[in-house]
Design a protein around this motif. Structure first.
Motif, PDB file in Angstrom:
ATOM      1  N   VAL A  97       0.870  -1.128  -0.199  1.00 42.52           N
ATOM      2  CA  VAL A  97       0.090   0.119   0.047  1.00 42.52           C
ATOM      3  C   VAL A  97       0.754   1.024  -0.319  1.00 42.52           C
ATOM      4  O   VAL A  97       1.736   2.048   1.005  1.00 42.52           O
ATOM      5  CB  VAL A  97      -1.316  -0.177   1.413  1.00 42.52           C
ATOM      6  CG1 VAL A  97      -1.407   1.700   1.316  1.00 42.52           C
ATOM      7  CG2 VAL A  97      -1.965  -1.405   1.111  1.00 42.52           C
ATOM      8  N   VAL A  98       1.250   1.794  -0.554  1.00 44.19           N
ATOM      9  CA  VAL A  98       1.897   3.298  -0.679  1.00 44.19           C
ATOM     10  C   VAL A  98       0.423   4.194  -0.664  1.00 44.19           C
ATOM     11  O   VAL A  98       0.048   4.788  -1.553  1.00 44.19           O
ATOM     12  CB  VAL A  98       2.572   3.445  -2.532  1.00 44.19           C
ATOM     13  CG1 VAL A  98       2.907   5.008  -2.356  1.00 44.19           C
ATOM     14  CG2 VAL A  98       3.088   2.420  -3.354  1.00 44.19           C
ATOM     15  N   SER A  99       1.001   4.948   0.298  1.00 51.50           N
ATOM     16  CA  SER A  99      -0.624   6.233   0.135  1.00 51.50           C
ATOM     17  C   SER A  99       0.427   7.222   0.948  1.00 51.50           C
ATOM     18  O   SER A  99       1.642   7.729   1.913  1.00 51.50           O
ATOM     19  CB  SER A  99      -1.138   5.280   2.284  1.00 51.50           C
ATOM     20  OG  SER A  99      -1.873   6.957   2.606  1.00 51.50           O
ATOM     21  N   ALA A 100      -0.209   8.274   0.691  1.00 53.85           N
ATOM     22  CA  ALA A 100      -0.445   9.426   0.948  1.00 53.85           C
ATOM     23  C   ALA A 100      -0.746   9.948   2.257  1.00 53.85           C
ATOM     24  O   ALA A 100      -0.729  11.800   2.131  1.00 53.85           O
ATOM     25  CB  ALA A 100      -0.059  10.498  -0.212  1.00 53.85           C
ATOM     26  N   ARG A 101      -1.688   9.110   3.444  1.00 51.18           N
ATOM     27  CA  ARG A 101      -2.042  10.046   4.068  1.00 51.18           C
ATOM     28  C   ARG A 101      -1.680   9.142   5.427  1.00 51.18           C
ATOM     29  O   ARG A 101      -1.538   8.103   5.427  1.00 51.18           O
ATOM     30  CB  ARG A 101      -3.478   9.464   3.503  1.00 51.18           C
ATOM     31  CG  ARG A 101      -4.294   9.919   1.946  1.00 51.18           C
ATOM     32  CD  ARG A 101      -4.211  11.504   2.260  1.00 51.18           C
ATOM     33  NE  ARG A 101      -4.573  11.976   1.278  1.00 51.18           N
ATOM     34  CZ  ARG A 101      -4.055  12.960   0.652  1.00 51.18           C
ATOM     35  NH1 ARG A 101      -2.553  12.920   0.813  1.00 51.18           N
ATOM     36  NH2 ARG A 101      -4.487  13.764  -0.467  1.00 51.18           N
ATOM     37  N   PRO A 102      -1.859   9.664   6.000  1.00 57.96           N
ATOM     38  CA  PRO A 102      -1.875   8.495   8.062  1.00 57.96           C
ATOM     39  C   PRO A 102      -2.801   7.371   7.894  1.00 57.96           C
ATOM     40  O   PRO A 102      -3.174   6.861   6.961  1.00 57.96           O
ATOM     41  CB  PRO A 102      -2.651   9.528   8.806  1.00 57.96           C
ATOM     42  CG  PRO A 102      -2.952  10.673   8.180  1.00 57.96           C
ATOM     43  CD  PRO A 102      -2.909  10.214   6.286  1.00 57.96           C
ATOM     44  N   PRO A 103      -1.335   6.991   8.630  1.00 59.36           N
ATOM     45  CA  PRO A 103      -1.584   4.857   8.402  1.00 59.36           C
ATOM     46  C   PRO A 103      -2.602   4.768   8.877  1.00 59.36           C
ATOM     47  O   PRO A 103      -3.606   3.509   8.487  1.00 59.36           O
ATOM     48  CB  PRO A 103      -0.618   4.297   9.238  1.00 59.36           C
ATOM     49  CG  PRO A 103       0.168   5.701   9.423  1.00 59.36           C
ATOM     50  CD  PRO A 103       0.028   7.330   8.803  1.00 59.36           C
ATOM     51  N   GLU A 104      -3.860   5.316   9.844  1.00 52.01           N
ATOM     52  CA  GLU A 104      -4.787   5.109  10.479  1.00 52.01           C
ATOM     53  C   GLU A 104      -6.280   5.360   9.205  1.00 52.01           C
ATOM     54  O   GLU A 104      -7.244   5.167   9.305  1.00 52.01           O
ATOM     55  CB  GLU A 104      -5.284   6.089  11.150  1.00 52.01           C
ATOM     56  CG  GLU A 104      -5.727   7.764  10.854  1.00 52.01           C
ATOM     57  CD  GLU A 104      -3.908   8.169  11.454  1.00 52.01           C
ATOM     58  OE1 GLU A 104      -3.786   9.126  11.756  1.00 52.01           O
ATOM     59  OE2 GLU A 104      -3.510   7.207  10.993  1.00 52.01           O
ATOM     60  N   LEU A 134       4.127   1.615   2.767  1.00 50.68           N
ATOM     61  CA  LEU A 134       4.447   2.470   2.454  1.00 50.68           C
ATOM     62  C   LEU A 134       4.362   4.158   1.888  1.00 50.68           C
ATOM     63  O   LEU A 134       4.023   4.721   1.364  1.00 50.68           O
ATOM     64  CB  LEU A 134       5.448   2.761   1.298  1.00 50.68           C
ATOM     65  CG  LEU A 134       6.099   0.979   0.448  1.00 50.68           C
ATOM     66  CD1 LEU A 134       6.422   1.141  -0.675  1.00 50.68           C
ATOM     67  CD2 LEU A 134       7.718   1.093   1.032  1.00 50.68           C
ATOM     68  N   PRO A 135       5.113   5.028   2.307  1.00 55.01           N
ATOM     69  CA  PRO A 135       4.887   6.241   2.376  1.00 55.01           C
ATOM     70  C   PRO A 135       4.660   7.158   0.924  1.00 55.01           C
ATOM     71  O   PRO A 135       6.129   6.538   0.494  1.00 55.01           O
ATOM     72  CB  PRO A 135       5.314   7.380   3.405  1.00 55.01           C
ATOM     73  CG  PRO A 135       6.697   6.728   3.862  1.00 55.01           C
ATOM     74  CD  PRO A 135       6.461   5.163   3.290  1.00 55.01           C
ATOM     75  N   ALA A 136       3.755   7.949   0.801  1.00 56.29           N
ATOM     76  CA  ALA A 136       3.745   8.488  -0.666  1.00 56.29           C
ATOM     77  C   ALA A 136       3.739  10.277  -0.245  1.00 56.29           C
ATOM     78  O   ALA A 136       3.699  10.896   0.667  1.00 56.29           O
ATOM     79  CB  ALA A 136       2.991   8.374  -1.191  1.00 56.29           C
ATOM     80  N   ARG A 137       4.115  11.302  -1.422  1.00 60.59           N
ATOM     81  CA  ARG A 137       3.408  12.442  -1.145  1.00 60.59           C
ATOM     82  C   ARG A 137       2.868  12.881  -2.030  1.00 60.59           C
ATOM     83  O   ARG A 137       3.759  12.595  -3.541  1.00 60.59           O
ATOM     84  CB  ARG A 137       4.731  13.146  -1.085  1.00 60.59           C
ATOM     85  CG  ARG A 137       5.027  14.794  -0.742  1.00 60.59           C
ATOM     86  CD  ARG A 137       5.771  15.004  -1.114  1.00 60.59           C
ATOM     87  NE  ARG A 137       6.940  15.503   0.867  1.00 60.59           N
ATOM     88  CZ  ARG A 137       7.492  15.628   1.275  1.00 60.59           C
ATOM     89  NH1 ARG A 137       8.521  16.798   0.457  1.00 60.59           N
ATOM     90  NH2 ARG A 137       8.257  14.823   2.224  1.00 60.59           N
ATOM     91  N   CYS A 172      -2.920   4.727  -1.942  1.00 60.10           N
ATOM     92  CA  CYS A 172      -3.818   5.579  -1.366  1.00 60.10           C
ATOM     93  C   CYS A 172      -3.579   7.251  -1.299  1.00 60.10           C
ATOM     94  O   CYS A 172      -2.636   7.576  -0.463  1.00 60.10           O
ATOM     95  CB  CYS A 172      -4.015   5.042   0.278  1.00 60.10           C
ATOM     96  SG  CYS A 172      -4.900   6.054   0.984  1.00 60.10           S
ATOM     97  N   GLY A 173      -3.933   7.962  -2.433  1.00 65.22           N
ATOM     98  CA  GLY A 173      -4.010   9.608  -2.204  1.00 65.22           C
ATOM     99  C   GLY A 173      -4.751   9.892  -3.155  1.00 65.22           C
ATOM    100  O   GLY A 173      -5.703   9.276  -3.614  1.00 65.22           O
ATOM    101  N   GLY A 174      -3.744  11.189  -3.183  1.00 66.13           N
ATOM    102  CA  GLY A 174      -4.483  12.601  -4.603  1.00 66.13           C
ATOM    103  C   GLY A 174      -3.897  11.597  -5.391  1.00 66.13           C
ATOM    104  O   GLY A 174      -3.924  10.657  -5.919  1.00 66.13           O
ATOM    105  N   GLY A 175      -3.981  12.116  -6.666  1.00 66.54           N
ATOM    106  CA  GLY A 175      -3.727  12.460  -8.077  1.00 66.54           C
ATOM    107  C   GLY A 175      -2.836  11.715  -8.169  1.00 66.54           C
ATOM    108  O   GLY A 175      -2.236  11.027  -9.346  1.00 66.54           O
ATOM    109  N   THR A 176      -1.332  12.734  -7.663  1.00 66.66           N
ATOM    110  CA  THR A 176      -0.511  12.539  -7.814  1.00 66.66           C
ATOM    111  C   THR A 176      -0.226  10.896  -7.594  1.00 66.66           C
ATOM    112  O   THR A 176       1.184  10.365  -8.366  1.00 66.66           O
ATOM    113  CB  THR A 176       0.142  13.276  -7.314  1.00 66.66           C
ATOM    114  OG1 THR A 176       0.434  14.600  -7.547  1.00 66.66           O
ATOM    115  CG2 THR A 176       1.828  13.070  -6.961  1.00 66.66           C
TER     116      THR A 176
END
Length: 362
Positions: A39-46, A58-61, A93-97
Motif C-alpha cells: 500500500v503506497v499512501s500519502a495519507r496517515p496510516p489510520e 510505504l509513505p508517499a507524497r 491511497c492518496g490524491g492524483g499524484t
C-alpha cells in the motif's frame, strides 16, 4: 452508494462510490487471490483500511514534484525488497499524484501487476483513478511519460472528502466543471456523491469506446491543453483543477474566435466555471508566448497547436490552430495576480475518519 462498471474487451472493473467503501479493500484483494500487498499512501496510516493479507505500507507524497521517474524507480525497488510477485497487488491511497505514480509503477513492475486505487481527493475520485492512464512529468512538461494500465477496482470513499481543506475540494471541481461541456448534464445543483458518480459514468463510457486515445477519448482533455501549460508556467502553484478551469474558459473563447460557437456558448464556459468558485482568469505573471511554447508539447499535438474544442457537431479535436489566433485569445483573457487566483494554500491536516463497521473489521 453507487457502483459504476467499466467494461473493456480484455478487462473489467467497478468504481464504487460512497461512504465507507474503502472497507471493501480486503474483499477486493481476496477476490484477486493476492498473497501480499504493498500500500503506497500519502495519507496517515489510520486512513488505510485492512487489506486482509501480509502488507507493506510505504509513505508517499502528493504534489506534482513527486510525479517523477525517480519516484517510480524507488517504489519498484521497495516492491523487490518486499518480494512482491506478479500475482500480488499494489494499492494507492492518496490524491492524483499518488494514483498516477503508483499506477505507472504497477504497470512497469514485472511488466504488470494488479493495482487498486483508493483516491482520497475529489480530483482523484472524479478523474485520475478511473480509466487506466498513468504518467509522470519530465522537465519539458506534464505527463509526458506514462502507460495505460487499468486498475482492478476503484474505491471512491466519500468519507475521505470530509478531511480536505476547501482549496483541495475546489481543485476537484475543475474536472467536474469541464464535464458540463463534454456530455454530462448540469451537475451544479447535485450532492457531491452524485457529481462524482455522473463524472465517473461519463468517463467510463468514453474509455470503453476508446481506451487508448485513438479518437473520442480526446474529449476528456477538454481545457487541459492550456491547463497543463499553466501548471508548468506557474511552477505548479496553480493546481491541476484550477488550471483546467482556466483552460476551460480559454477553450470556450478560442472556439468562439474560430467561429465554432456563438457568444452565448462562450459566456456559458465562463459562467459554469465561476459557479463552482473556480478561477476564470489567466495569472498576470504568465507570458502568452511562453504558454504557446508549452502547449506545443501537448501529447495530443500531431499537427501544430491542437485543442479539444466545442463546435456545431459537438466537442472534437482540432489540429493546426493558428498560433496568432491562440495568442490573440490569450491576450484577450482577463488577468489576475496568481496569489488572488489560488488564495492561501491550506495544509492537508489529518482528521478522524469513521471507523470500519464491525462486519468489515479484520
Amino acid at each position: 452508494m453507487a457502483s459504476i462498471p467499466l467494461r473493456l474487451t480484455d478487462h473489467a472493473y467497478d468504481v464504487h462510490i460512497g461512504p465507507g467503501v474503502r472497507h471493501r479493500l480486503a474483499e477486493v484483494v481476496g477476490r484477486l487471490g493476492a498473497a501480499r500487498a504493498v500500500v503506497v499512501s500519502a495519507r496517515p496510516p489510520e486512513w488505510v483500511p485492512d487489506t486482509g493479507v501480509e502488507t507493506l505500507l510505504l509513505p508517499a507524497r502528493d504534489g506534482e514534484r513527486a510525479k517523477s521517474l525517480g519516484t517510480v524507480e524507488r517504489l519498484c525497488g521497495e516492491f523487490v525488497r518486499f518480494g512482491l510477485t506478479r500475482s500480488d497487488v499494489v494499492v494507492s491511497c492518496g490524491g492524483g499524484t499518488t494514483t498516477d505514480v503508483v499506477g505507472l509503477a504497477a504497470a512497469l513492475y514485472h511488466r504488470g501487476i494488479a493495482v487498486v486505487h483508493l483516491p482520497t481527493s475529489l480530483l482523484a475520485q472524479v478523474d485520475a483513478s478511473v480509466g487506466g492512464k498513468t504518467a509522470v512529468n519530465l522537465p519539458a512538461g506534464k505527463n509526458l511519460v506514462g502507460a495505460y494500465w487499468q486498475p482492478s477496482a476503484v474505491l471512491c470513499d466519500t468519507d475521505y472528502l470530509s478531511t480536505l481543506p476547501p482549496r483541495e475540494l475546489l481543485n476537484g471541481y475543475g474536472e467536474i466543471a469541464r464535464c458540463h461541456f463534454i456530455g454530462a448534464p448540469d451537475l451544479r445543483a447535485l450532492p457531491v456523491a452524485d457529481q462524482i458518480a455522473a463524472s465517473v459514468a461519463l468517463k467510463a463510457r468514453v474509455v470503453e469506446a476508446d481506451e487508448r486515445d485513438a479518437g473520442p477519448r480526446h474529449i476528456l482533455n477538454y481545457g487541459h491543453t492550456l491547463g497543463h501549460a499553466l501548471e508548468k508556467a506557474t511552477g505548479f502553484e496553480l493546481r491541476h483543477g484550477e488550471a483546467v478551469a482556466v483552460g476551460t474558459v480559454f477553450a470556450g473563447r478560442l472556439a468562439g474566435a474560430l467561429g465554432r460557437i456563438d457568444e452565448a456558448r462562450v459566456a456559458e464556459h465562463r459562467d459554469v466555471v465561476r459557479s463552482y468558485g473556480l478561477p476564470a482568469a489567466l495569472p498576470a505573471e504568465t507570458d502568452p508566448a511562453d504558454l504557446v511554447r508549452l502547449m506545443r508539447h501537448d501529447k495530443k499535438a500531431v499537427s501544430g497547436l491542437t485543442f479539444v474544442l466545442d463546435g456545431p457537431g459537438g466537442v472534437e479535436l482540432v489540429d493546426d490552430v493558428p498560433a496568432e489566433t491562440v495568442t490573440g485569445v490569450l491576450d484577450g483573457m482577463p488577468r489576475a495576480p496568481l496569489a488572488d487566483l489560488v488564495g492561501a494554500a491550506e495544509p492537508l491536516a489529518p482528521e478522524p475518519l469513521a471507523p470500519a463497521p464491525e462486519t468489515a473489521r479484520s
